[in-house]
Design an enzyme around this catalytic site. Structure first.
Site, PDB file in Angstrom:
ATOM      1  N   GLY A 197      25.370 -22.637  -1.809  1.00 48.70           N
ATOM      2  CA  GLY A 197      24.469 -21.492  -1.746  1.00 48.70           C
ATOM      3  C   GLY A 197      24.561 -20.636  -2.984  1.00 48.70           C
ATOM      4  O   GLY A 197      24.150 -19.485  -2.994  1.00 48.70           O
ATOM      5  N   ASN A 198      25.133 -21.164  -4.055  1.00 45.03           N
ATOM      6  CA  ASN A 198      25.336 -20.376  -5.274  1.00 45.03           C
ATOM      7  C   ASN A 198      24.193 -20.643  -6.234  1.00 45.03           C
ATOM      8  O   ASN A 198      24.102 -21.724  -6.800  1.00 45.03           O
ATOM      9  CB  ASN A 198      26.686 -20.759  -5.901  1.00 45.03           C
ATOM     10  CG  ASN A 198      26.995 -19.902  -7.116  1.00 45.03           C
ATOM     11  OD1 ASN A 198      26.205 -19.054  -7.496  1.00 45.03           O
ATOM     12  ND2 ASN A 198      28.149 -20.114  -7.704  1.00 45.03           N
ATOM     13  N   LEU A 256      27.993 -34.359  -6.783  1.00 47.06           N
ATOM     14  CA  LEU A 256      26.949 -34.399  -7.795  1.00 47.06           C
ATOM     15  C   LEU A 256      27.108 -33.202  -8.717  1.00 47.06           C
ATOM     16  O   LEU A 256      27.200 -32.070  -8.273  1.00 47.06           O
ATOM     17  CB  LEU A 256      25.573 -34.368  -7.119  1.00 47.06           C
ATOM     18  CG  LEU A 256      24.363 -34.350  -8.058  1.00 47.06           C
ATOM     19  CD1 LEU A 256      24.295 -35.624  -8.884  1.00 47.06           C
ATOM     20  CD2 LEU A 256      23.084 -34.163  -7.245  1.00 47.06           C
ATOM     21  N   GLU A 264      -9.783 -14.873  24.879  1.00 51.43           N
ATOM     22  CA  GLU A 264      -9.803 -16.337  24.958  1.00 51.43           C
ATOM     23  C   GLU A 264     -10.954 -17.022  24.217  1.00 51.43           C
ATOM     24  O   GLU A 264     -10.746 -18.084  23.627  1.00 51.43           O
ATOM     25  CB  GLU A 264      -9.836 -16.759  26.424  1.00 51.43           C
ATOM     26  CG  GLU A 264      -8.593 -16.388  27.200  1.00 51.43           C
ATOM     27  CD  GLU A 264      -8.679 -16.812  28.647  1.00 51.43           C
ATOM     28  OE1 GLU A 264      -7.849 -17.621  29.069  1.00 51.43           O
ATOM     29  OE2 GLU A 264      -9.590 -16.326  29.355  1.00 51.43           O
TER      30      GLU A 264
END
Length: 1341
Positions: free
Chosen positions: A310-311, A437, A1273
């Protein structure tokens, strides 16, 4: 600004002091933890709430790695403005802003995130801003909150906080956004109520108007939408207006009002120690390493542990030949950097990057892209980026892919080429478990390289693709000879697929038509799509694979030759009120929703926002996994051993009746001996927390013995003759005789799929025992509080007067919170009765969709007699609906379908039959329209097909068959006047400029082979009210207090339609009044809020009560006219005059004699007409909604803003019904579409580029409150105009290919159906599998 600088200085000094305290605290706690094997560094999370001047600092000790921000905010911090909508990041209701200090860029970064997916442990050192933090009604509203409220962009209000936070974050980053910026910012936010137009209207006021023309909306002639619509310019008719909200009193956007980033966090980030963070939860441990070497050590030690990234500070780097993307770079950061490169670099180098941007903008919403870095390695098998990246430029020498993954482990570094070998299996890559990775390198394109990316999904944006493709061709410079060709597909197999033979065989050939033909032939053999492929649609996928290649071929041809959408104005129109009307009289004025400000600030409370009751427990349902089986044993023993588990409840625990009784049709609360559908409730676990209850429910083991038969579809039910009673029949004239004399006979059928309500707030209830006399309070999300009260009383074996139901508001209902919520309430009440403690039930989105079901699928079979001029002389129509396993409201829904079958057409000989099929699916229930959209759809299909066969324009056939006589009669012999319906029809065609646009469509189609347009218009006659006359009643209670204040309560339910707002408007001379919750203790025996009848019933009742009070006060007012309201009230009190009054409205005696097939079925009819134009892509099935014009008869509108909002919201919901929304059931009867990831409702991108709504002028309805009409409706059916326009466009494509323009097309008209109906050489190549034994992926039920 001086004030702000001074405040920032004080703020920094104050938090510097806190920082010293914090580090001292850390030092002391580290001494304590030094005896453990690991150092635990406590997370330090800052939230900003309510006051815009102060922040709430939260230090969470021992943060649980499994806890997400949403649950933390709502349950521990008490910030309930952030809503739970889906739990999967697919709706945007839980959007918040996260701010972090980026030490690399030395700046504070603001971005939106989805709180239901964001682990709190990833927020160490972050500031989280929720909707409460930017403004409130108690202090000062933020302009974003004010404008969405005043622009009428908040109806039920459940999605509003998420919308507000998305827009607020955009303004923090870009104070003067463009319309494209707004569109992108809101792309991840869904709204089920408004139709999006008023939200955009409010937010576009932040756009800076350009002097060269329209601000953003594309109007020609230099007109700006802010000058010619939203600001309220009058039309030539001075009695009409399009000013829904004034713009001259908006709060200005003031940057000094924005919350500053806490200096303490900034200082803490600058002085970061580099220590790893360790978090230990009940089941999961999480480590946040600061150094890459530490990460590699951890991966070596725990190779199966997943990475959560999350960086966003690890970004991109550009050299002279490529763009290097760090592995922890978010998709939004990648998009931003690629956009920058595209602007700064010559075009021929960035062809690949432009294609990448095209793909990135379709991936999820803005919030998800801000968080996501892992879409490259999607575990669900959606490699939406890989197909494109795989074809990025290759080296000339080795012909290997230049795009490589740089991977790292404790054994060293290696490069993995991005090709078809990257995926080993479905959702699995060749990365070793211990590897991480590091980065990916994306090279520039070369001068004679052409790159493209394609995808087709259920929705144009924010949806996983059925098929995606990346294609690149390198052409020998100055020629048309192919040097190399790379094609990659995602979605045709379990892994990335490269058609090697095709790519090899086309090298060294000229890029021409012979190559195209050969390429398509090779792909037919080279791309093998298994009939059992995950997700189904094998034929469609293979067709797309070949079609994408054709599109690529054409794109390259055009680029070699040359080497070389925005939201438009959405207008509204209605009658102005008389100048003589007093300003204090709000009837007829576009008044803001009563709770709009509270909804925009997060202060509005829904049932699950209520604080926990002391000792409160949580309940989770245990449902059947079999469609039809005998229950042998229910074993909760393992569940009862789990932490926090309190008890298990089932049929044996019900002290009263274990059934829900509805018009003598019982349905079990808990299945006792036999289950009849997957998702039927068998029992429920009760635990101390939601998470504990959820986990325990999985440990309840049920033993079954399967039973026969088992079937799920309408066709199978017909074969088994499995029907519910009663069957319905209505007939006018002599159908059989008329069919004999007709010039032509047409026999056909149309299937219409079901629809999920997808109200933003899931169903739930809080049951609170009072502790004496078996009394109980229920805080419940229901449209029918009286029925819930009655059913709970029956289940507990007590009288109804001991059960009190409270309903403040609903986060959407659409008919889905009438029946099933009553059963859920009874089950929860049984649990509360058994434990003696309060119990809270809040269904998760997947369980809500599984248990509660939705709109009925219909099959309409018809035989029609017609003449050459398009006149229909006879029609015999049989309606079949899939009712599911129990009757629920299916019989009444079928009644409405049959009663609406004539729509606006006088067919002299008309017969309708209605049959509800019994299958082994969860029972279908009420949904907005209540059978009307299905009944009307079949008739409009008849008109459309007759027009096709007569060779006539569809609108002409509709016109000649319409009711015209002033005194007309429906097929069930109810009299009505169709004048206003004809006016709506004529005015709609005129305002839409139908004839000119029809000619323009025909010209467009003659000039474009692979894109076609269609236009369609339909009228509508819709019955308002309940056909069961006893439901047409309303009640209210009005109290006046001695200080002059007034309190109103009524039996209706506020669910976004604005019933409370209208109740205030009709208050008849009584001063402005607040409305409290709906409560069965105040107004008993209320009818459900449904059938477009709520305002009629409640408005009349409130008016009746106010009139009674005014009659009592009138003598005092006449005697002392100089007194104030408060003085009159006080005098009345001292004279012992009652200051409380009940109001009641007894509606009309509607009923139908089904033996005779006739009766006054409805209170009155609402009329309207709609015209829509679409454009389809014949190669992919994608479609664009270009323009829609609606003219609606709402009588004399009480509140034009609310009525127009209902029209737009209903229409967009209808767009979903007829073109997008698909419920998929497995061959075993299991619902597979259980959330927004699989089930798509219309998003902002699906709204017509131009949407014009006009309320019919000079229309009055003498039957209802203040001459108005119900409107909730009817507009849903207008979504069918998109369907028929699509069908017209398909017909144009088929006609050009020498195919018939009469062809089957079921609803919804999805991309798959559109593409496969546009038959061509590519669809022939993708012939369906011949193995008939293969089970289908899903069923058309």
């Amino acid at each position: 600004m001086l004030t702000k600088r001074f405040f920032n200085y004080i703020y920094e000094v104050f938090f510097s002091f806190l920082l010293v305290v914090h580090w001292l605290f850390k030092f002391i706690t580290s001494l304590f933890y030094k005896f453990f094997d690991r150092i635990i560094i406590l997370s330090f999370i800052v939230f900003v709430c309510f006051s815009s001047l102060f922040s709430l600092q939260v230090v969470e000790k021992n943060a649980d790695p499994e806890e997400v921000l949403l649950s933390f905010l709502r349950r521990k911090v008490g910030l309930t403005g952030t809503k739970y909508g889906c739990g999967g990041g697919g709706c945007g209701a839980c959007t918040v802003m996260v701010s972090t200090y980026d030490r690399n860029q030395r700046t504070v970064v603001h971005y939106t995130v989805i709180a239901c997916l964001q682990p709190i442990v990833t927020l160490h050192g972050a500031a989280v801003v929720t909707v409460e933090g930017i403004g409130s009604t108690k202090t000062k509203l933020h302009p974003v909150q004010e404008r969405i409220a005043k622009a009428h962009g908040s109806q039920c209000g459940f999605c509003t906080p998420g919308m507000v936070m998305s827009m607020y974050t955009l303004l923090r980053n870009k104070p003067q956004p463009t319309m494209e910026d707004i569109r992108e910012a809101l792309g991840g936010n869904l709204c089920r109520c408004t139709g999006y137009r008023p939200i955009i209207d409010g937010f576009k006021t932040f756009c800076e108007s350009e002097s060269s023309g329209c601000c953003q909306n594309g109007r020609a002639g230099g007109e700006c939408c802010l000058e010619n619509g939203a600001k309220g310019s009058k039309t030539n008719n001075s009695k009409e207006s399009d000013e829904l909200f004034p713009m001259d009193c908006f709060l200005p956007l003031d940057p000094s009002q924005d919350l500053i980033f806490p200096p303490e966090l900034m200082i803490m980030e600058k002085k970061v120690s580099g220590d790893a963070l360790y978090f230990q939860g009940e089941r999961v441990n999480l480590v946040a390493p600061f150094k890459l070497s530490h990460l590699l050590e951890l991966k070596a030690e725990h190779p199966s542990a997943p990475l959560i990234v999350g960086n966003t500070t690890i970004g991109t780097d550009t050299d002279f030949n490529s763009l290097t993307v760090g592995a922890a770079c978010s998709l939004s950061t990648l998009q931003k950097e690629v956009e920058k490169v595209v602007v700064e670099t010559e075009e021929e180098k960035t062809r690949g990057y432009r294609a990448l941007l095209q793909t990135l903008r379709c991936l999820a919403g803005k919030q998800i892209r801000n968080m996501a870095v892992g879409s490259l390695f999607d575990k669900q098998g959606h490699p939406d980026l890989f197909d494109f990246l795989s074809v990025c430029p290759q080296t000339e020498a080795e012909n290997i892919c230049n795009v490589v993954f740089l991977c790292l482990s404790s054994d060293g570094m290696r490069s993995i080429p991005l090709d078809e070998k990257l995926f080993a299996d479905f959702g699995k890559t060749v990365l070793r478990p211990e590897e991480v990775l590091l980065s990916i390198d994306i090279p520039y394109t070369k001068p004679w390289e052409f790159v493209a990316a394609y995808r087709q999904a259920q929705r144009r944006e924010f949806a996983f693709s059925f098929l995606n493709a990346g294609m690149k061709v390198a052409i020998k410079e100055g020629t048309d000879v192919v040097e190399s060709l790379s094609i990659y597909y995602g979605g045709v197999g379990p892994t990335l697929v490269k058609p090697k033979l095709t790519c090899q065989q086309l090298v060294s050939r000229s890029w021409g038509e012979d190559l195209l033909s050969e390429g398509c032939r090779l792909l037919k053999e080279d791309v093998d799509v298994s009939p059992s492929i995950h997700g189904g649609r094998a034929e469609f996928r293979k067709t797309l694979a070949i079609s994408f290649f054709f599109k690529f071929y054409m794109q390259v041809v055009l680029e070699m030759r040359e080497r070389v959408g925005k939201l438009r104005i959405m207008s509204t129109l209605w009658d102005l009120v008389s100048e003589a009307q007093p300003s204090a009289d709000l009837v007829g004025r576009p008044s803001m929703h009563q709770s709009a400000f509270q909804q925009a600030t997060g202060e509005a409370k829904y049932y699950d926002d209520l604080p926990l009751v002391q000792g409160e427990l949580f309940i989770f349902m245990v449902t059947s996994t079999r469609a039809h089986a005998k229950i042998i044993n229910i074993d909760p023993s393992e569940a009862l051993k789990m932490p926090g588990m309190v008890t298990f409840v089932s049929a044996g625990d019900v002290p009263g009746a274990n059934c829900r009784l509805w018009f003598n049709n019982p349905e079990e609360l808990f299945a006792e001996e036999e289950v009849v559908c997957v998702g039927q409730i068998i029992g429920a676990v009760v635990a101390e927390s939601r998470e504990q209850a959820r986990r325990a429910a999985k440990e309840v083991h049920v033993t079954y013995h399967d039973l026969q038969p088992v079937f799920f579809t309408i066709e199978d039910a017909i074969r088994h003759e499995s029907y519910f009673e009663p069957k319905r029949k209505v007939e006018r004239g002599d159908v059989d005789e008329a069919l004999k004399t007709a010039e032509h006979i047409l026999e056909d059928e149309i299937y219409m799929g079901g629809q999920e309500h997808f109200y933003m707030e899931t169903q739930g209830v809080i049951a609170v025992p009072k502790g004496e006399h078996e009394e109980m309070d229920l805080f419940v999300a229901t449209q029918h509080a009286a029925f819930t009260q009655e059913l709970v009383g029956m289940a507990l074996g007590v009288d109804s007067n001991k059960i009190t139901c409270h309903v403040k508001r609903l986060g959407g209902g659409f008919g889905g919170k009438v029946m099933k919520i009553a059963s859920l309430s009874a089950i929860t009440a049984v649990a509360a009765h058994k434990t003696g403690r309060a119990v809270r039930c809040c269904l998760e989105r997947g369980d809500d969709m599984l248990i509660t079901s939705g709109r009925h699928p219909f099959l309409g079979k018809y035989k029609v007699g017609y003449n050459n001029d398009g006149t229909i002389v006879a029609a015999d129509i049989t309606y079949y609906s899939n009712g599911g396993s129990t009757l629920d409201e299916s019989a009444f829904i079928m009644d409405k379908a049959v009663l609406h079958m004539d729509n606006g057409y006088k067919i002299p000989n008309l017969r309708g039959r209605g049959v509800v099929c019994k299958t082994y699916l969860p029972s279908y229930t009420a949904f907005r329209g209540f059978g009307g959209p299905q009944g009307l759809m079949v008739m409009e299909s008849v008109l459309h097909e007759v027009a096709v066969r007569c060779g006539l324009p569809a609108e002409k056939v509709r016109d000649i068959n319409m009711y015209r006589e002033e005194q007309s009669y429906t097929h069930h012999k109810q009299p009505f006047n169709p004048t206003d319906m004809v006016r709506c029809w004529d005015e709609c065609l005129e305002r839409a400029n139908y004839q000119d646009r029809l000619r323009a469509v025909q010209l467009f189609n003659s000039s474009n082979r692979w894109k076609k347009r269609g236009i369609s218009a339909v009228p509508q006659k819709f019955g308002v009210g309940f056909s069961k006359g006893f439901c047409n009643q309303g009640a209210a209670l009005v109290n006046i207090y001695k200080d002059g204040s007034v309190l109103v309560t009524h039996g209706g339910t506020e669910m976004g339609q604005g019933i409370n707002t209208k109740a205030i408007q009709v208050r008849f001379m009584v001063p402005t009044v607040p409305l409290v919750e709906t409560c069965t203790g105040n107004v008993p025996n209320a009818a459900p809020s449904a059938a477009s009848f709520g305002t009629d019933a409640v408005g009349m009742a409130v008016k009746d009560a106010c009139e009674k009070l005014m009659r009592r006060l009138q003598p005092l007012m006449e005697k002392n006219p100089q007194n104030t309201w408060k003085q009159w009230v006080n005098e009345a009190f001292f004279q012992k005059t009652s200051l409380s009054a009940t109001g009641f409205f007894m509606g009309p005696p509607t009923d139908v004699d089904w033996e005779k097939g006739e009766g006054q079925a409805y209170y009155y009819f609402t009329f309207g007409a709609c015209c829509s134009e679409v454009e389809i892509d014949c190669l992919t099935g994608d479609h664009k909604n270009i323009r829609t014009d609606i003219v609606m008869d709402v009588g004399k509108s009480i509140n034009p803003a609310l009525d127009i909002g209902q029209v737009e919201g209903g229409f967009v919901q209808g767009v979903g019904l007829y073109t997008i929304e698909e419920l998929q059931f497995s061959p075993d009867g299991v619902l597979m579409t259980r959330g927004p990831s699989q089930y798509k409702v219309p998003a902002l991108c699906d709204v017509p580029a131009e949407l014009n709504v006009h309320l019919l002028a000079n229309a009055e309805n003498p039957h209802a409150i203040y001459l108005s009409k119900g409107i909730g409706e009817p507009p849903v059916f207008f979504g069918s105009t998109i369907f028929f326009a699509i069908k017209a466009a398909i017909a144009a494509a088929r006609t050009e290919r020498g195919l018939g323009d009469a062809f089957p097309l079921s609803s919804p008209a999805t991309a798959e159906k559109i593409r496969m109906a546009c038959q061509d050489e590519f669809t022939k190549m993708a012939s369906p599998p011949t193995d008939g034994a293969m089970a289908p992926w899903c069923l058309d039920v």
